[in-house]
Design an enzyme around this catalytic site. Structure first.
Site, PDB file in Angstrom:
ATOM      1  N   ASP A 120       0.830  -1.206   0.000  1.00  0.00           N
ATOM      2  CA  ASP A 120       0.000   0.000   0.000  1.00  0.00           C
ATOM      3  C   ASP A 120       0.864   1.255   0.000  1.00  0.00           C
ATOM      4  O   ASP A 120       2.055   1.215   0.325  1.00  0.00           O
ATOM      5  CB  ASP A 120      -0.963   0.017   1.202  1.00  0.00           C
ATOM      6  CG  ASP A 120      -0.240   0.050   2.546  1.00  0.00           C
ATOM      7  OD1 ASP A 120       0.803  -0.601   2.682  1.00  0.00           O
ATOM      8  OD2 ASP A 120      -0.725   0.754   3.463  1.00  0.00           O
ATOM      9  N   ASP A 153       8.712   4.025  -1.234  1.00  0.00           N
ATOM     10  CA  ASP A 153       7.938   3.634  -0.050  1.00  0.00           C
ATOM     11  C   ASP A 153       6.643   2.973  -0.493  1.00  0.00           C
ATOM     12  O   ASP A 153       5.643   3.627  -0.620  1.00  0.00           O
ATOM     13  CB  ASP A 153       7.656   4.867   0.816  1.00  0.00           C
ATOM     14  CG  ASP A 153       6.903   4.524   2.089  1.00  0.00           C
ATOM     15  OD1 ASP A 153       6.852   3.338   2.444  1.00  0.00           O
ATOM     16  OD2 ASP A 153       6.349   5.448   2.717  1.00  0.00           O
ATOM     17  N   GLU A 187       0.082  -1.017   5.777  1.00  0.00           N
ATOM     18  CA  GLU A 187       1.147  -0.498   6.648  1.00  0.00           C
ATOM     19  C   GLU A 187       0.919   0.965   6.980  1.00  0.00           C
ATOM     20  O   GLU A 187       1.146   1.402   8.100  1.00  0.00           O
ATOM     21  CB  GLU A 187       2.510  -0.668   5.961  1.00  0.00           C
ATOM     22  CG  GLU A 187       3.719  -0.375   6.854  1.00  0.00           C
ATOM     23  CD  GLU A 187       4.125   1.095   6.933  1.00  0.00           C
ATOM     24  OE1 GLU A 187       4.872   1.466   7.842  1.00  0.00           O
ATOM     25  OE2 GLU A 187       3.677   1.891   6.088  1.00  0.00           O
ATOM     26  N   ASP A 214      12.929  -5.374   7.158  1.00  0.00           N
ATOM     27  CA  ASP A 214      11.822  -4.523   6.719  1.00  0.00           C
ATOM     28  C   ASP A 214      12.391  -3.177   6.265  1.00  0.00           C
ATOM     29  O   ASP A 214      13.599  -2.937   6.328  1.00  0.00           O
ATOM     30  CB  ASP A 214      10.828  -4.320   7.878  1.00  0.00           C
ATOM     31  CG  ASP A 214       9.508  -3.683   7.439  1.00  0.00           C
ATOM     32  OD1 ASP A 214       9.211  -3.675   6.224  1.00  0.00           O
ATOM     33  OD2 ASP A 214       8.768  -3.188   8.316  1.00  0.00           O
TER      34      ASP A 214
HETATM   35 ZN   LIG Z   1       6.624   2.461   4.121  1.00  0.00          ZN
END
Ligand SMILES: [Zn+2]
Length: 489
Positions: A120, A153, A187, A214
């Protein structure tokens, strides 16, 4: 008198010698593996990444705005684009849109490794649309860069990992250690449907991981003061998150005859007290680890000296850091009033005033500590304090001497031989905070360059990544999987 002076002089010289010896024996903790061959990343990978950015897989604050069709389409896109991963790996959908790919290793005695990402992205506000150099969901390739929301991102982690796995499957590689790819779909709004459910699923299967990787940090360029080299930062911890909602109800009335104290006055004073009394500064474990690893690589003698003698130069280091908001956030639990509400009309004294304050806690400071501190600082029993809905304790620091940290460190050096590597504390929250039931060794790093310009594109305008940097990201994930999974090619 002379004797005292001589003694003082000797003590001073011993002190100087101690500081200087510490500085010169402050040895580098960098691992220098042999460079690996730069493998060719096919242009199709770049095309796939570009296409992944055309799906507006947006997480909205209001669940009513969620568009499942886009997420279904993105699921199908991954299925078609990565046929080997789809057929040779075991794929489980969690809450429809989050994914777990399991690549079974041949040696069950090795604990699995988990590579994370989130599919997302944050929305693009209507009024920003025309400020983008290319439309935010176009995935346009222009000037050697790939443009679009999600470029850094965090679709780079998702597509970077899938390209790497697909490449290895194409080479008939099979890992000894089981590899999981876990991609959450919410997230940006806390990870409660995605990461939390993924972890529950893995826990039900008794998965205990060797380590987790991560997002969180990147390869910083000109971002670490006193450091001229590019420095890859690996997040070994992240700050905790706490929102406190404060409210007060007092008698209101007509504004022509105000009482000595009203709800607005009391709440305003409480907020000012909190801002005037910040949490004490401290050098938490991940920041101490940062100094130990970054210190020997610093460009100036003064920085090396300070980091080599943190006990002596503690206040100097802290003073230096807290000049900037980002440095200040590294050394203390921060206090941010974010919502302030009272009143509806200019001649009515409101009976109620509310303020919401968001805290980001250092490792070692608990939610209970903050509540306590706030109650004592405000020191006014009329103010009710309630916790917001989504709070999380700051996790402890992951080890810098683990298999996970060293594997990530070595993999970075193999693909980016010129960079220095150091651990640090991530200021924001990531999905990885939900993964502690599976392992203590959680690390946060995405292989792209972060500088003073593109850091503004995070959740902002003109998010993009250079084509070559994307290819290096694929190379990095491939190398990491090889190193982590101890393969049997
Ligand atoms: Zn992120």
């Amino acid at each position: 008198m002379k004797k005292i002076l001589v003694t003082v002089l000797i003590l001073f010289l011993v002190f100087v010698a101690y500081v200087v010896v510490n500085t010169f024996t402050f040895s580098s903790k960098q691992i220098q593996p042999d460079p690996v061959e730069k493998i060719a990343v096919p242009e199709t990978a770049v095309g796939n990444f570009s296409r992944s950015l055309t799906y507006p897989t947006v997480s909205h604050e209001d669940p009513a705005d969620f568009d499942p069709e886009v997420f279904y389409a993105f699921r199908e896109f991954l299925k078609e684009t990565y046929p080997l991963s789809d057929s040779l790996l075991e794929l489980t959908y969690i809450n429809e849109f989050s994914m777990i790919y399991k690549w079974q290793g041949s040696d069950p005695s090795l604990k699995p490794v988990i590579l994370m990402g989130h599919i997302d992205v944050v929305p693009v506000p209507e009024e920003d649309l025309d400020k983008w150099s290319a439309p935010p969901f176009s995935g346009k390739i222009m000037d050697g860069k790939i443009w679009g929301r999600g470029a850094i991102d965090d679709k780079i982690s998702v597509i970077g990992n899938l390209e790497a796995v697909e490449m290895l499957l194409g080479e008939n590689y099979s890992p000894r250690r089981t590899v999981y790819l876990c991609f959450g779909h919410d997230e940006e709004i806390g990870g409660y449907q995605g990461a939390v459910a993924i972890v529950q699923h893995l826990k039900d299967q008794n998965v205990s991981a060797e380590f987790v990787l991560d997002e969180g940090f990147a390869i910083t360029r000109g971002m670490v003061p006193g450091m001229e080299r590019d420095m890859a930062l690996i997040g070994t911890a992240e700050k905790g998150f706490l929102t406190l909602e404060m409210s007060i109800t007092l008698e209101g009335g007509h504004s022509s005859m105000p009482a000595r104290e009203t709800a607005v006055d009391v709440m305003a004073r409480a907020v000012v007290k909190l801002k005037d009394n910040p949490f004490p500064s401290e050098l938490s474990q991940p920041v101490q680890d940062f100094m130990a690893y970054a210190g020997p690589e610093m460009s100036t003698f003064v920085s090396r000296m300070a980091f080599a003698n943190p006990g002596i130069f503690r206040s100097l280091i802290i003073n230096n850091l807290q000049q900037e908001p980002s440095g200040n956030a590294l050394v203390r639990t921060t206090t941010s009033p974010t919502i302030f509400r009272a009143g509806i009309k200019d001649n009515i004294i409101p009976t109620q005033a509310r303020a919401t304050v968001n805290f980001r806690t250092l490792p070692g400071t608990s939610i209970a500590d903050v509540r306590d501190y706030v109650t004592r600082t405000i020191d006014d029993e009329r103010i009710l304090i309630k916790e917001g809905p989504f709070n999380s304790e700051a996790p402890g620091s992951s080890s810098v001497r683990s298999f996970g940290y060293e594997t990530i460190h070595v993999s970075i050096k193999e693909i980016f031989p010129h960079v220095a590597v150091a651990p640090n504390l991530v200021l924001g929250a990531t999905d990885s905070r939900h993964y502690y039931p599976l392992t203590d060794d959680i690390y946060r790093f995405v292989p792209f360059y972060l500088d003073k310009d593109n850091i503004k594109t995070f959740h902002g305008i003109d998010e993009h990544i250079a084509v070559e940097d994307f290819k290096d990201a694929v190379r990095f994930y491939r190398q990491l999987i090889l190193n982590a999974s101890v393969g049997n090619e």
